[in-house]
Motif scaffolding. Structure first.
Motif, PDB file in Angstrom:
ATOM      1  N   LEU B 155       0.812  -1.218   0.000  1.00 18.21           N
ATOM      2  CA  LEU B 155       0.000   0.000   0.000  1.00 18.21           C
ATOM      3  C   LEU B 155       0.851   1.275   0.000  1.00 18.21           C
ATOM      4  O   LEU B 155       0.347   2.362  -0.295  1.00 18.21           O
ATOM      5  CB  LEU B 155      -0.889   0.029   1.261  1.00 18.21           C
ATOM      6  N   ASN B 158       0.825   4.013  -2.857  1.00 14.17           N
ATOM      7  CA  ASN B 158      -0.490   4.221  -3.482  1.00 14.17           C
ATOM      8  C   ASN B 158      -0.545   3.651  -4.900  1.00 14.17           C
ATOM      9  O   ASN B 158      -0.707   4.380  -5.888  1.00 14.17           O
ATOM     10  CB  ASN B 158      -0.836   5.718  -3.539  1.00 14.17           C
ATOM     11  N   ALA B 186      -8.374  -0.121   0.979  1.00 13.24           N
ATOM     12  CA  ALA B 186      -7.658   0.402  -0.201  1.00 13.24           C
ATOM     13  C   ALA B 186      -8.622   0.599  -1.360  1.00 13.24           C
ATOM     14  O   ALA B 186      -8.553   1.594  -2.090  1.00 13.24           O
ATOM     15  CB  ALA B 186      -6.551  -0.559  -0.591  1.00 13.24           C
ATOM     16  N   GLN B 189     -11.596   3.410  -0.072  1.00 14.08           N
ATOM     17  CA  GLN B 189     -11.152   4.785   0.189  1.00 14.08           C
ATOM     18  C   GLN B 189     -10.222   5.336  -0.887  1.00 14.08           C
ATOM     19  O   GLN B 189     -10.326   6.504  -1.258  1.00 14.08           O
ATOM     20  CB  GLN B 189     -10.449   4.847   1.555  1.00 14.08           C
ATOM     21  N   LEU B 190      -9.319   4.503  -1.375  1.00 16.23           N
ATOM     22  CA  LEU B 190      -8.323   5.006  -2.347  1.00 16.23           C
ATOM     23  C   LEU B 190      -8.693   4.678  -3.788  1.00 16.23           C
ATOM     24  O   LEU B 190      -8.007   5.091  -4.711  1.00 16.23           O
ATOM     25  CB  LEU B 190      -6.937   4.439  -2.026  1.00 16.23           C
ATOM     26  N   LYS B 191      -9.756   3.907  -3.950  1.00 11.36           N
ATOM     27  CA  LYS B 191     -10.231   3.479  -5.292  1.00 11.36           C
ATOM     28  C   LYS B 191      -9.161   2.673  -6.030  1.00 11.36           C
ATOM     29  O   LYS B 191      -9.032   2.740  -7.261  1.00 11.36           O
ATOM     30  CB  LYS B 191     -10.667   4.693  -6.156  1.00 11.36           C
ATOM     31  N   THR B 192      -8.355   1.954  -5.260  1.00 11.98           N
ATOM     32  CA  THR B 192      -7.314   1.103  -5.862  1.00 11.98           C
ATOM     33  C   THR B 192      -7.967  -0.175  -6.403  1.00 11.98           C
ATOM     34  O   THR B 192      -8.831  -0.755  -5.732  1.00 11.98           O
ATOM     35  CB  THR B 192      -6.269   0.709  -4.781  1.00 11.98           C
TER      36      THR B 192
END
Lengths: 270, 223
Positions: B155, B158, B186, B189-192
């Motif tokens: 992570l 990013n 991930a 929230q981070l749109k990974t």
């Protein structure tokens, strides 16, 4: 402790290679110095029917460094008690000329033979005394000593190289894992190999300083100095600056070569 | 929605020419959560390996993050991998490095300044609940803790895609739940984009996911 162990395997191998190499050079230099001493005390006597110019004799063989004509006075002195001065002068004229030839360096038996042949080509020179028996004995002893040391250095070198190649597999395994993980996160080759090359250079430096320290200690040891003095060698057989640069160069080259072999042999195993 | 992975007629085989994946076509949207399942030896891990360029292929096309992987150069592959986060079942942590240094690895590769990377490592250690273990080495941690370190490393920078190969395969229930929470976080929230190869899909996930199943060399859409 683990970090010391990591360094120790390569450092010991390098020290052993450097030590044998340096020992070979020290022996080579000692023998050269000893040969120079011998050549200063060694000369060839040539007997000629007639007087020869110094330059003409020198031109006969490149080995001849100096020519000195030996005076017949010493021989005549023994006889002169019963002889008249005029007879002595006549005797001097009828005696052959003796020349003492000093040589540029201590020759091999083959060079001595060639020198003898070259001198005898001159019609004037009738006899050569080259003391070949004592020369050959000394020369063969020197050669034997040099060969024994060279062989010893070669055996140490071969055994160490074999040990290094065996160790190489272990190092390859040890570094392969880290290099693979770094590659999986996109590390370029130089970054993946950086740790390995840093380790190799540090080990090379340690090995060079250990070898330098050992030789500085040995070359200043009173016992060693006494041995050299006993055989009349007063030259410096260990040149700290130049030899250290040579040791360092060899050590760094071997380490870099080993690190490169590991990098080239690296396979990404996921 | 942007396609982050596009496979066209992709065939994968090992060096003995045994075909594992046979002419499959699929695409994965950016920001999606995808499970790849299949029986042991079905080729799910092989497919995942091909997504980060650890397995070269001769037939078809595979584009990951806009980069074509067929005959990819080493330089381009490194570039792609800098934007991926990979998690393995056996963690793949560097044993002689502290866990902090392991987490810092992708940050340093991506050119982060040391102080920024240090701050990010502290944040991540808290995030995976391992801040009390800072400075320790992987062999001093349990399997679950090591996998959390591997998650933190994945992570750290990013990434645009997280690829996880059976990330909870060897873990107890508590550690497994933590790993799933981190992957959910991930994605939410981070749109990974998250792609997980697994035998079992957890039941209590808070994400909308897609399920691809591999069988006899083909990829089937389950949901």
């Amino acid at each position: 402790m683990k970090s010391v162990r990591n360094h120790l395997s390569l450092v010991i191998a390098l020290v052993s290679i450097l030590f044998s190499l340096q020992l070979y050079f020290v022996v080579e230099r000692s023998i050269d110095a000893y040969k120079k001493n011998l050549s200063n005390n060694y000369s060839v006597i040539a007997v000629s029917k007639e007087s020869l110019a110094t330059e003409d004799i020198k031109a006969m063989n490149k080995l001849i460094a100096n020519v000195a004509e030996l005076s017949p006075d010493n021989v005549i002195k023994r006889l002169n008690s019963d002889m008249k001065n005029t007879n002595i002068e006549l005797l001097k004229l009828s005696l052959p000329k003796f020349y003492k030839l000093s040589l540029a360096y201590y020759p091999t038996p083959k060079e001595i033979k060639e020198l003898r042949e070259d001198l005898l080509k001159s019609k004037s020179i009738t006899k050569i005394e080259d003391f070949s028996h004592s020369h050959d004995t000394v020369y063969k002893l020197l050669l034997l000593f040099k060969n024994v040391v060279s062989l010893f250095a070669l055996v140490v070198l071969v055994v160490t190289v074999l040990l290094i190649f065996k160790e190489l597999r272990i190092w390859q395994y040890k570094h392969n894992e880290r290099m693979t993980i770094m590659a999986l996160f996109g590390a370029p080759l130089w970054l993946r190999s950086a740790v390995l090359f840093r380790l190799a250079i540090v080990d090379a430096l340690i090995a060079s300083f250990v070898t330098l320290g050992s030789f500085v200690y040995l070359s200043s040891s009173p016992w060693i100095l006494e041995q050299f003095n006993n055989i009349g060698i007063n030259v410096i057989v260990f040149d700290i600056l130049n030899d250290f640069l040579m040791i360092l160069g060899v050590s760094v080259s071997i380490s870099i070569l080993l690190a490169s072999l590991i990098v080239i042999g690296h396979k990404e195993e996921v | 929605m942007d396609k982050v992975i596009v496979a066209k007629d992709l065939s994968l085989s090992y060096s003995n020419n045994e075909v594992i994946i046979n002419k499959v076509n699929f695409s994965i949207d950016s920001g999606s959560f995808v499970f790849i399942t299949g029986a042991s030896g079905s080729g799910k891990s092989t497919l995942l390996k091909s997504l980060f360029g650890a397995l070269s292929f001769k037939h078809g096309s595979l584009v990951v993050g806009g980069v074509e992987l067929n005959n990819i150069s080493g330089k381009k592959l490194n570039f792609l991998r800098r934007h991926l986060g990979i998690v393995f079942q056996d963690y793949k942590l560097v044993r002689e490095w502290s866990i902090d240094k392991n987490i810092m690895l992708p940050l340093l590769i991506n050119g982060y300044m040391k102080n920024v990377a240090n701050a990010q490592v502290d944040k991540l250690l808290k995030h995976v609940r391992l801040n009390h273990q800072s400075g320790k080495y992987p062999y001093e941690l349990s399997g679950g803790e090591q996998q959390r370190v591997a998650m933190a490393r994945a992570l750290a920078h990013n990434p645009i895609i997280i690829l996880a190969d059976e990330p909870t395969g060897n873990l107890d229930e508590y550690s497994s739940q933590l790993i799933w929470n981190l992957l959910e976080g991930a994605n939410n929230q981070l749109k990974t984009t998250v792609i997980v190869v697994t035998h079992n899909i957890p039941k209590n996930l808070n994400v909308t996911y897609r399920h691809l199943h591999i069988e006899y060399g083909s990829v089937h859409e389950i949901c």
